[in-house]
Design a protein around this motif. Sequence first.
Motif, PDB file in Angstrom:
ATOM      1  N   ALA A  23       0.803  -1.227   0.000  1.00 19.33           N
ATOM      2  CA  ALA A  23       0.000   0.000   0.000  1.00 19.33           C
ATOM      3  C   ALA A  23       0.837   1.279   0.000  1.00 19.33           C
ATOM      4  CB  ALA A  23      -0.932  -0.012   1.210  1.00 19.33           C
ATOM      5  N   ARG A  24       2.019   1.231  -0.550  1.00 17.70           N
ATOM      6  CA  ARG A  24       2.943   2.371  -0.517  1.00 17.70           C
ATOM      7  C   ARG A  24       2.461   3.550  -1.352  1.00 17.70           C
ATOM      8  NH1 ARG A  24       5.269   6.333  -0.162  1.00 17.70           N
ATOM      9  NH2 ARG A  24       7.480   6.767  -0.278  1.00 17.70           N
ATOM     10  N   PHE A  25       1.823   3.289  -2.474  1.00 17.89           N
ATOM     11  CA  PHE A  25       1.429   4.335  -3.408  1.00 17.89           C
ATOM     12  C   PHE A  25      -0.096   4.446  -3.484  1.00 17.89           C
ATOM     13  CE2 PHE A  25       5.302   2.201  -4.957  1.00 17.89           C
ATOM     14  CZ  PHE A  25       6.207   3.227  -4.756  1.00 17.89           C
ATOM     15  N   ARG A  26      -0.568   5.648  -3.839  1.00 18.07           N
ATOM     16  CA  ARG A  26      -2.004   5.876  -3.968  1.00 18.07           C
ATOM     17  C   ARG A  26      -2.266   6.552  -5.305  1.00 18.07           C
ATOM     18  NH1 ARG A  26      -5.599   9.879  -3.090  1.00 18.07           N
ATOM     19  NH2 ARG A  26      -4.029  11.334  -2.372  1.00 18.07           N
ATOM     20  N   ILE A  27      -3.304   6.084  -5.981  1.00 21.21           N
ATOM     21  CA  ILE A  27      -3.703   6.718  -7.241  1.00 21.21           C
ATOM     22  C   ILE A  27      -4.608   7.893  -6.876  1.00 21.21           C
ATOM     23  CG2 ILE A  27      -4.944   6.435  -9.410  1.00 21.21           C
ATOM     24  CD1 ILE A  27      -4.145   3.475  -9.343  1.00 21.21           C
ATOM     25  N   PRO A  28      -4.149   9.130  -7.173  1.00 21.94           N
ATOM     26  CA  PRO A  28      -4.934  10.315  -6.805  1.00 21.94           C
ATOM     27  C   PRO A  28      -6.332  10.284  -7.428  1.00 21.94           C
ATOM     28  CG  PRO A  28      -2.750  10.941  -7.575  1.00 21.94           C
ATOM     29  CD  PRO A  28      -2.914   9.477  -7.863  1.00 21.94           C
ATOM     30  N   GLY A  29      -7.296  10.736  -6.660  1.00 13.87           N
ATOM     31  CA  GLY A  29      -8.669  10.798  -7.134  1.00 13.87           C
ATOM     32  C   GLY A  29      -9.429   9.499  -6.935  1.00 13.87           C
ATOM     33  N   LEU A  30      -8.733   8.387  -7.072  1.00  9.18           N
ATOM     34  CA  LEU A  30      -9.386   7.083  -6.909  1.00  9.18           C
ATOM     35  C   LEU A  30      -9.178   6.508  -5.508  1.00  9.18           C
ATOM     36  CD1 LEU A  30      -8.518   5.403 -10.338  1.00  9.18           C
ATOM     37  CD2 LEU A  30     -10.648   6.515  -9.665  1.00  9.18           C
ATOM     38  N   GLY A  31      -8.055   6.874  -4.899  1.00 12.05           N
ATOM     39  CA  GLY A  31      -7.752   6.363  -3.575  1.00 12.05           C
ATOM     40  C   GLY A  31      -7.258   4.926  -3.554  1.00 12.05           C
ATOM     41  N   TRP A  32      -7.075   4.312  -4.708  1.00 13.67           N
ATOM     42  CA  TRP A  32      -6.572   2.938  -4.755  1.00 13.67           C
ATOM     43  C   TRP A  32      -5.131   2.918  -4.301  1.00 13.67           C
ATOM     44  CZ3 TRP A  32      -8.508   1.605 -10.329  1.00 13.67           C
ATOM     45  CH2 TRP A  32      -9.899   1.460 -10.302  1.00 13.67           C
ATOM     46  N   ARG A  33      -4.823   1.948  -3.469  1.00 15.41           N
ATOM     47  CA  ARG A  33      -3.454   1.822  -2.958  1.00 15.41           C
ATOM     48  C   ARG A  33      -2.813   0.559  -3.516  1.00 15.41           C
ATOM     49  NH1 ARG A  33      -2.565   5.860   0.409  1.00 15.41           N
ATOM     50  NH2 ARG A  33      -0.530   5.027   0.917  1.00 15.41           N
ATOM     51  N   PHE A  34      -1.529   0.651  -3.790  1.00 16.74           N
ATOM     52  CA  PHE A  34      -0.742  -0.488  -4.239  1.00 16.74           C
ATOM     53  C   PHE A  34       0.678  -0.271  -3.758  1.00 16.74           C
ATOM     54  CE2 PHE A  34      -0.465   2.732  -7.455  1.00 16.74           C
ATOM     55  CZ  PHE A  34       0.844   2.679  -7.914  1.00 16.74           C
ATOM     56  N   GLY A  35       1.464  -1.328  -3.785  1.00 18.09           N
ATOM     57  CA  GLY A  35       2.822  -1.222  -3.266  1.00 18.09           C
ATOM     58  C   GLY A  35       3.846  -1.821  -4.200  1.00 18.09           C
ATOM     59  N   TRP A  36       5.054  -1.982  -3.656  1.00 22.33           N
ATOM     60  CA  TRP A  36       6.162  -2.498  -4.456  1.00 22.33           C
ATOM     61  C   TRP A  36       5.905  -3.916  -4.948  1.00 22.33           C
ATOM     62  CZ3 TRP A  36       9.368   0.329  -6.905  1.00 22.33           C
ATOM     63  CH2 TRP A  36       9.704   1.588  -6.427  1.00 22.33           C
ATOM     64  N   ASP A  37       5.112  -4.689  -4.223  1.00 24.90           N
ATOM     65  CA  ASP A  37       4.768  -6.032  -4.676  1.00 24.90           C
ATOM     66  C   ASP A  37       4.096  -5.952  -6.048  1.00 24.90           C
ATOM     67  OD1 ASP A  37       4.323  -8.773  -4.792  1.00 24.90           O
ATOM     68  OD2 ASP A  37       2.702  -8.768  -3.341  1.00 24.90           O
ATOM     69  N   SER A  38       3.182  -5.025  -6.204  1.00 27.40           N
ATOM     70  CA  SER A  38       2.485  -4.858  -7.489  1.00 27.40           C
ATOM     71  C   SER A  38       3.413  -4.301  -8.565  1.00 27.40           C
ATOM     72  CB  SER A  38       1.292  -3.916  -7.326  1.00 27.40           C
ATOM     73  OG  SER A  38       0.394  -4.423  -6.392  1.00 27.40           O
ATOM     74  N   VAL A  39       4.240  -3.332  -8.186  1.00 24.67           N
ATOM     75  CA  VAL A  39       5.149  -2.711  -9.155  1.00 24.67           C
ATOM     76  C   VAL A  39       6.167  -3.738  -9.648  1.00 24.67           C
ATOM     77  CG1 VAL A  39       6.921  -0.939  -9.474  1.00 24.67           C
ATOM     78  CG2 VAL A  39       4.834  -0.404  -8.186  1.00 24.67           C
TER      79      VAL A  39
END
Length: 134
Positions: A23-39
């Motif tokens: 959950a390190r990163f957030r997509i602005p406007g959507l609030g979706w969170r993802f992290g380095w695992d996804s990247v």
Amino acid sequence: MVVPDPGDMRFARLDRMADTLDARFRIPGLGWRFGWDSVLGLLPGMGDLVTIGPAIYVIYEGHRLGARKSTLARMGLNSGLDLLVGSVPIFGDIFDASFKSNKRNVALLKEDLTEQARDAARRSAHEMPHASGW
């Protein structure tokens, strides 16, 4: 068995690691969170293999902290599912971003240790002799 304490450095480290991976990163406007695992999962082959290391570490810490075998098995299944499904192109990347196996595993660990501490407190309360005063 250790009771999860927010001030305990071990739990703080596990929380930080899970947040970084899931959950390190957030997509602005959507609030979706993802992290380095996804990247890192976007890298064919290598990404999922790299992120299994921290997942194994969380399970190892769970063992050291006294988690039950059933909890460790569930944590292993979560991580295995993340690795297996995450390796499927595109679908796996979407799955990685939504499943968040590391955050799930830390939550399972805290829940198990808290439950064990509650059970132990109940048992010790029932075993204490009652003051009868004759």
